[in-house]
Structures are given as C-alpha cells and as structure tokens.
Design a protein around this motif. Sequence first.
Motif, PDB file in Angstrom:
ATOM      1  N   ARG A  86       0.831  -1.209   0.000  1.00 16.92           N
ATOM      2  CA  ARG A  86       0.000   0.000   0.000  1.00 16.92           C
ATOM      3  C   ARG A  86       0.865   1.258   0.000  1.00 16.92           C
ATOM      4  NH1 ARG A  86      -5.229  -1.347   0.719  1.00 16.92           N
ATOM      5  NH2 ARG A  86      -5.702  -3.407   1.588  1.00 16.92           N
ATOM      6  N   ARG A  87       1.853   1.249  -0.864  1.00 17.93           N
ATOM      7  CA  ARG A  87       2.739   2.396  -1.028  1.00 17.93           C
ATOM      8  C   ARG A  87       2.538   2.995  -2.421  1.00 17.93           C
ATOM      9  NH1 ARG A  87       5.455   3.529   3.936  1.00 17.93           N
ATOM     10  NH2 ARG A  87       5.071   1.609   5.130  1.00 17.93           N
ATOM     11  N   GLY A  88       3.073   4.204  -2.601  1.00 16.56           N
ATOM     12  CA  GLY A  88       2.910   4.866  -3.876  1.00 16.56           C
ATOM     13  C   GLY A  88       1.459   5.138  -4.202  1.00 16.56           C
ATOM     14  N   LYS A  89       0.698   5.562  -3.186  1.00 16.75           N
ATOM     15  CA  LYS A  89      -0.732   5.803  -3.400  1.00 16.75           C
ATOM     16  C   LYS A  89      -0.991   6.987  -4.322  1.00 16.75           C
ATOM     17  CE  LYS A  89      -2.072   3.775   1.031  1.00 16.75           C
ATOM     18  NZ  LYS A  89      -2.689   4.043   2.355  1.00 16.75           N
ATOM     19  N   ASN A  90      -0.061   7.933  -4.363  1.00 14.29           N
ATOM     20  CA  ASN A  90      -0.187   9.063  -5.282  1.00 14.29           C
ATOM     21  C   ASN A  90       0.396   8.657  -6.634  1.00 14.29           C
ATOM     22  OD1 ASN A  90      -1.278  10.913  -3.304  1.00 14.29           O
ATOM     23  ND2 ASN A  90       0.779  11.010  -2.426  1.00 14.29           N
ATOM     24  N   ARG A  91      -0.453   8.121  -7.492  1.00 14.92           N
ATOM     25  CA  ARG A  91      -0.001   7.568  -8.767  1.00 14.92           C
ATOM     26  C   ARG A  91      -0.392   8.488  -9.924  1.00 14.92           C
ATOM     27  NH1 ARG A  91       0.021   0.977  -8.274  1.00 14.92           N
ATOM     28  NH2 ARG A  91       0.818   0.974  -6.123  1.00 14.92           N
ATOM     29  N   TYR A  92       0.566   8.623 -10.841  1.00 16.59           N
ATOM     30  CA  TYR A  92       0.359   9.530 -11.965  1.00 16.59           C
ATOM     31  C   TYR A  92       0.791   8.844 -13.253  1.00 16.59           C
ATOM     32  CZ  TYR A  92       0.125  12.758  -8.067  1.00 16.59           C
ATOM     33  OH  TYR A  92      -0.204  13.368  -6.873  1.00 16.59           O
ATOM     34  N   ASN A  93      -0.137   8.801 -14.191  1.00 18.56           N
ATOM     35  CA  ASN A  93       0.100   8.153 -15.466  1.00 18.56           C
ATOM     36  C   ASN A  93       0.461   9.206 -16.523  1.00 18.56           C
ATOM     37  OD1 ASN A  93       0.162   6.527 -17.704  1.00 18.56           O
ATOM     38  ND2 ASN A  93      -1.923   5.741 -17.487  1.00 18.56           N
ATOM     39  N   LEU A  94       1.697   9.185 -17.003  1.00 20.46           N
ATOM     40  CA  LEU A  94       2.141  10.160 -17.992  1.00 20.46           C
ATOM     41  C   LEU A  94       1.960   9.672 -19.424  1.00 20.46           C
ATOM     42  CD1 LEU A  94       5.346  11.726 -16.415  1.00 20.46           C
ATOM     43  CD2 LEU A  94       2.931  12.237 -16.037  1.00 20.46           C
ATOM     44  N   LYS A  95       1.299   8.561 -19.597  1.00 25.48           N
ATOM     45  CA  LYS A  95       0.929   8.119 -20.937  1.00 25.48           C
ATOM     46  C   LYS A  95      -0.101   9.094 -21.495  1.00 25.48           C
ATOM     47  CE  LYS A  95      -1.078   4.063 -23.224  1.00 25.48           C
ATOM     48  NZ  LYS A  95      -1.656   2.706 -23.008  1.00 25.48           N
ATOM     49  N   PRO A  96      -0.012   9.576 -22.718  1.00 24.35           N
ATOM     50  CA  PRO A  96       0.884   9.133 -23.800  1.00 24.35           C
ATOM     51  C   PRO A  96       2.162   9.954 -23.944  1.00 24.35           C
ATOM     52  CG  PRO A  96      -0.796  10.555 -24.701  1.00 24.35           C
ATOM     53  CD  PRO A  96      -1.064  10.478 -23.227  1.00 24.35           C
ATOM     54  N   ARG A  97       2.519  10.775 -22.949  1.00 23.69           N
ATOM     55  CA  ARG A  97       3.728  11.585 -23.067  1.00 23.69           C
ATOM     56  C   ARG A  97       4.985  10.758 -22.823  1.00 23.69           C
ATOM     57  NH1 ARG A  97       3.656  16.790 -19.680  1.00 23.69           N
ATOM     58  NH2 ARG A  97       5.303  17.335 -21.169  1.00 23.69           N
ATOM     59  N   GLN A 144       6.376  12.979 -30.403  1.00 24.95           N
ATOM     60  CA  GLN A 144       5.398  13.982 -30.000  1.00 24.95           C
ATOM     61  C   GLN A 144       6.127  15.197 -29.429  1.00 24.95           C
ATOM     62  OE1 GLN A 144       2.424  12.330 -27.369  1.00 24.95           O
ATOM     63  NE2 GLN A 144       2.640  10.306 -28.294  1.00 24.95           N
ATOM     64  N   PRO A 145       5.665  16.399 -29.720  1.00 25.25           N
ATOM     65  CA  PRO A 145       6.346  17.604 -29.229  1.00 25.25           C
ATOM     66  C   PRO A 145       6.317  17.746 -27.720  1.00 25.25           C
ATOM     67  CG  PRO A 145       4.291  18.169 -30.318  1.00 25.25           C
ATOM     68  CD  PRO A 145       4.533  16.727 -30.618  1.00 25.25           C
ATOM     69  N   ASP A 146       5.297  17.172 -27.052  1.00 23.59           N
ATOM     70  CA  ASP A 146       5.204  17.302 -25.601  1.00 23.59           C
ATOM     71  C   ASP A 146       5.757  16.080 -24.880  1.00 23.59           C
ATOM     72  OD1 ASP A 146       3.256  15.499 -26.326  1.00 23.59           O
ATOM     73  OD2 ASP A 146       1.728  16.310 -24.960  1.00 23.59           O
ATOM     74  N   THR A 147       6.681  15.374 -25.526  1.00 21.51           N
ATOM     75  CA  THR A 147       7.264  14.150 -24.974  1.00 21.51           C
ATOM     76  C   THR A 147       7.923  14.398 -23.619  1.00 21.51           C
ATOM     77  OG1 THR A 147       7.659  13.177 -27.152  1.00 21.51           O
ATOM     78  CG2 THR A 147       9.068  12.404 -25.350  1.00 21.51           C
ATOM     79  N   VAL A 148       7.688  13.483 -22.685  1.00 21.99           N
ATOM     80  CA  VAL A 148       8.460  13.428 -21.440  1.00 21.99           C
ATOM     81  C   VAL A 148       9.582  12.412 -21.600  1.00 21.99           C
ATOM     82  CG1 VAL A 148       8.418  12.802 -18.986  1.00 21.99           C
ATOM     83  CG2 VAL A 148       6.558  14.162 -19.973  1.00 21.99           C
ATOM     84  N   ALA A 149       9.263  11.242 -22.155  1.00 22.68           N
ATOM     85  CA  ALA A 149      10.289  10.223 -22.396  1.00 22.68           C
ATOM     86  C   ALA A 149       9.860   9.353 -23.571  1.00 22.68           C
ATOM     87  CB  ALA A 149      10.512   9.363 -21.159  1.00 22.68           C
ATOM     88  N   VAL A 150      10.820   9.029 -24.434  1.00 20.21           N
ATOM     89  CA  VAL A 150      10.569   8.117 -25.549  1.00 20.21           C
ATOM     90  C   VAL A 150      11.536   6.946 -25.416  1.00 20.21           C
ATOM     91  CG1 VAL A 150      12.040   9.525 -27.066  1.00 20.21           C
ATOM     92  CG2 VAL A 150      10.468   7.849 -28.057  1.00 20.21           C
TER      93      VAL A 150
END
Length: 338
Positions: A275-286, A298-304
């Motif tokens: 029960r850790r990492g409860k603050n989860r954030y999905n950066l898909k599709p970036r 994509q121009p707004d890419t975070v990681a490819v």
Amino acid sequence: MKTSSSSSHAFQATASLCTPYLLLVPLGLLAVVVVIPSLGSSYVRSDGLGVLCRGGPAADGGLHLVAPGGDAGGAREKEVVAAAEAVARPEFRLLVGVLTTPKRYERRNIVRLAYALQPPPVPAGVAEVDVRFVFCAVSDPVDAQLVALEAMRHGDIVVLNCTENMNDGKTHEYLSAVPRLFASTPYDYVMKTDDDTYLRVAAMVDELRSKPREDVYLGHGFAVGDDPMQFMHGMGYVVSWDVASWVSTNEEILRHNDTHGPEDLLVGKWLNIGRRGKNRYNLKPRMYDLNWDMDNFQPDTVAVHLLKDNRRWAAAFRYFNVTAGLKPSKLHLQHQQP
C-alpha cells in the motif's frame, strides 16, 4: 549534468558539490561506487558532461563558496552564507538512475550528450537533477579498467553489489542502495530508467513540480484488469524518496524471493501489496515507445523509449532539434543534410 542560471551567486553556493566521492573496489568485488552530486542548483548535472563541473576536485575552473576569514563580522559572514544557500536551494531534487551494462560505452556517451545538451527547466533553479549510470559488479578485467577510467573522468557511475542482470533483482538492488548511499543528502524523487530511453528533463521537472513529495509513483501506467496503473512501464518511472526507503528496508521482498521476474511489474507488485505509492500519476501518452517507422514522436514528450541503436537516437535528436544550435564553422560540412 546540470544547467543552472538562476544567478552566479546561486551557482557559487552549490558548485562545491562538484567534488567527487568515488570508491572503486577491485574487479569482481567492485561493490558500490558512489559518485558526486555534480552541477549547480537548477538543472541536470553529472560531472564531465560538459555543463558546469569538470574533472575532479582540483580541476581548473572549479568554483567554491569561500567565506571571508578573520573574527570580525562573523555573524554577517554566516548571514551571507545562509542567504546564498537559501538562494541555491531548489524546490526539489531528483536522482535519475540509468540502468545499463559495463560494455555499453558508446551508448553511455550518447546518453550523456543527450542530457548535457538539453535546455534548462523554467524557471531557473526549480530542480536539481543528478544523472547516474548504474550497473552491477564489473567482473571482466578489461571492463574494470575502462569503467574505472570512465568513473574517474565523469564521476557519474554507480556500481551495485550484484551480478549483472535485467530481471533478476538489479532494480531492487538499485532502489535499495540509493537511500543508503545518499542518506546524508537525500533526494525528493528517485527515477529508474534505461539506456534506450530519451528523457526530456525539463518536461519531467514540470510534471513533478506540482506533485506531492511523498508516496509518489509516476510513469507510463500499465493497466491490469480494471486498474489503469497496476504498475509503471520499465522505460522509466519515479518514486518519492520515502517509497525508495521503504523498498530498502522491506525484508519481506527478499524473504519471499520476490525480485526475480519482470522488474517493472514487480515494483508495482511490491507497492500494491505494501500500500505504497498511493499518489499515482500516469504520464501516458507523453511517455511512449518509438515505433518501427520512427514517425510517432510527440512535441510534448516526457520520455521516448526503444532507442535501441544510433539511427533511432539520431532520429530523436533530429526531431527535438538537439543540434539546431550548431554554429557555422569552416570545421564542419555546412551543406551536409541533418
């Protein structure tokens, strides 16, 4: 590698961090090599990556904050130092661990350049990002010598006490080692990524600015059943420092031999059970995989991800205009196609 331009005083206040602390243990017993936090106060840093720090403690051009000597004005001196430190203190610190293997010298050089040539986040001074290349104990004598040179020159190598592997406990060893290795200077976030991932640091910093500093698990969410983020894709994910510390001290993971298998899925499993990492954030599709035709940037890419060869790295650099700032020179072929 790190870029800082908040002010010359901010840089001087933190440039002393460029001093390397490097432990090289002989060949197969090479246990844990921890290197310096390098670069100033606001961007990615890694000694030798061509940004702020160079070469080592005695390198030319090293900047250090030196308080005036003597007894007079001691209180004032302390105020000046404290003010400089306050200016230099970033909003948060991020450690980026690039998991690689000893023999991938060319790849590491490409990745170093990929980080060193990125523009700084805005505003200046917002984050301190340290990049480290991570692999297990170096058993080959040739690699041991070459990696030692690399560590001495760049100061960005971390060698873990494990046998080289991808899905046999290396990520667990990394997340477990970081809280111990950097206990005196803890980060806010710890990232695991691969040497075939192009991370755009400013974009990641922008994502993390508004996030909590605790109980965070962020990346490209992988859905299982009805859960859209059962675990984060192995191309790169971030956990907050408290989550990494929990992994480091959780004996149940090792007791149940729960480090063998797809590393990204296992990390999600540990956090789900605990029960850790409860603050989860999905950066898909970036955050995404590069396709076969290399036409889905994509121009707004975070990681490819999936930059498996030089051709694919070149395509990424071309798309993101990495070499656009090359100045005209008679030493370069001006009419060569990019």
